[in-house]
Design a protein around this motif. Sequence first.
Motif, short mmCIF file in Angstrom:
data_model
loop_
_atom_site.label_atom_id
_atom_site.label_comp_id
_atom_site.label_asym_id
_atom_site.label_seq_id
_atom_site.Cartn_x
_atom_site.Cartn_y
_atom_site.Cartn_z
N ALA A 65 62.55 18.31 80.86
CA ALA A 65 61.61 17.18 80.82
C ALA A 65 60.50 17.37 81.85
O ALA A 65 59.32 17.08 81.57
N PHE A 66 60.86 17.85 83.02
CA PHE A 66 59.88 18.13 84.08
C PHE A 66 58.86 19.16 83.60
O PHE A 66 57.64 18.97 83.75
N THR A 67 59.35 20.23 83.00
CA THR A 67 58.47 21.29 82.50
C THR A 67 57.58 20.76 81.38
O THR A 67 56.35 21.00 81.37
N ALA A 68 58.15 20.02 80.44
CA ALA A 68 57.37 19.49 79.32
C ALA A 68 56.28 18.55 79.80
O ALA A 68 55.15 18.58 79.27
N PHE A 69 56.58 17.73 80.79
CA PHE A 69 55.58 16.79 81.30
C PHE A 69 54.38 17.53 81.87
O PHE A 69 53.22 17.23 81.53
N TRP A 70 54.63 18.52 82.73
CA TRP A 70 53.52 19.18 83.41
C TRP A 70 52.74 20.10 82.48
O TRP A 70 51.51 20.19 82.58
N VAL A 71 53.41 20.74 81.55
CA VAL A 71 52.69 21.56 80.57
C VAL A 71 51.84 20.66 79.67
O VAL A 71 50.68 20.96 79.37
#
Length: 312
Positions: A65-71
């Motif tokens: 979720a962290f990765t998806a948010f920032w990408v």
Amino acid sequence: MVVAGADTIVVVQAGTATAIGMAAGTAADLVFADPQRGHPVALFGSAVAASQQWTYRDSRAVGAAFTAFWVGAAAAVGGFAGRLGPAGVAGATFSALGGTTLGRIGEEIASALDSGDLEGARALLPSLVGRDPSLLDEAGICRAAVESIAENTSDATVAPLCWGALAGAPGLLGYRAVNTLDAMIGYRSSKYANFGWAAARTDDVANLVPARLTALLAAVLSGHPLRAARAVRADAHRHPSPNAGVVEAAFAGALGISLGGTTVYSHGSEDRPVLGSGPAPLAADLRAAVRLSRRVQLASAVVAVIGAVSAR
């Protein structure tokens, strides 16, 4: 027919705007390199690091979720930039590229070694790699620098240009976010094995095609395509990264040197396979790697600009 014609005109204009913007952004990187202060990628990294302090969990789901948010956030900024036309795409391209700075640091390290300034070379090395330079002699510094130049020729130039040709400014900034997240949390360490898993796997997927394009261009432009191909075929699959191994093996074969071996990071040491069959690199080989990297970067920019017009 009229609607189809209008749609065709819009597509051509979008592709042309992307191509012009990418060409201008690439030229800006060649002239200005990375700004010393206020670089968008550095600001992005600071925001990611700050948010990680309160979002971190030893969990793949949370890390995903962290990765998806920032990408997604980076791609959204790219979408806004793309609506500004060629100027916005140029800004996104300039923000995403880092090849000129990469080459300049490589040359500075080689110059320091040529003058016998081992400490100066060690001080420059952290700009390229995350290894402890105090443990490295001249050969170790050259090996680390060549490996970084090889891998980052793909990561810092070829890959963002590929994604820019495919998806415009959102592709450029979205890819840069993926690669930055991988550099920050995509480690095989006890802290990030789960939280950074999604970032590392996303980076692997995003670089599958660009890494192989980089290896192909390096093989052809080096003048030693068969030697590079043999190194890739024999050694690349033994590298822990499905992409870095391909690029590093191609550079090792193209330059007639060997790379790999024990690599010491801040989070521990890793035993890397030997890539290539030549001697360990010296300062002259580091300069040759920089020259090859620049040729590959220029060729990839030409391919990406042509591809942007064709794909959009």
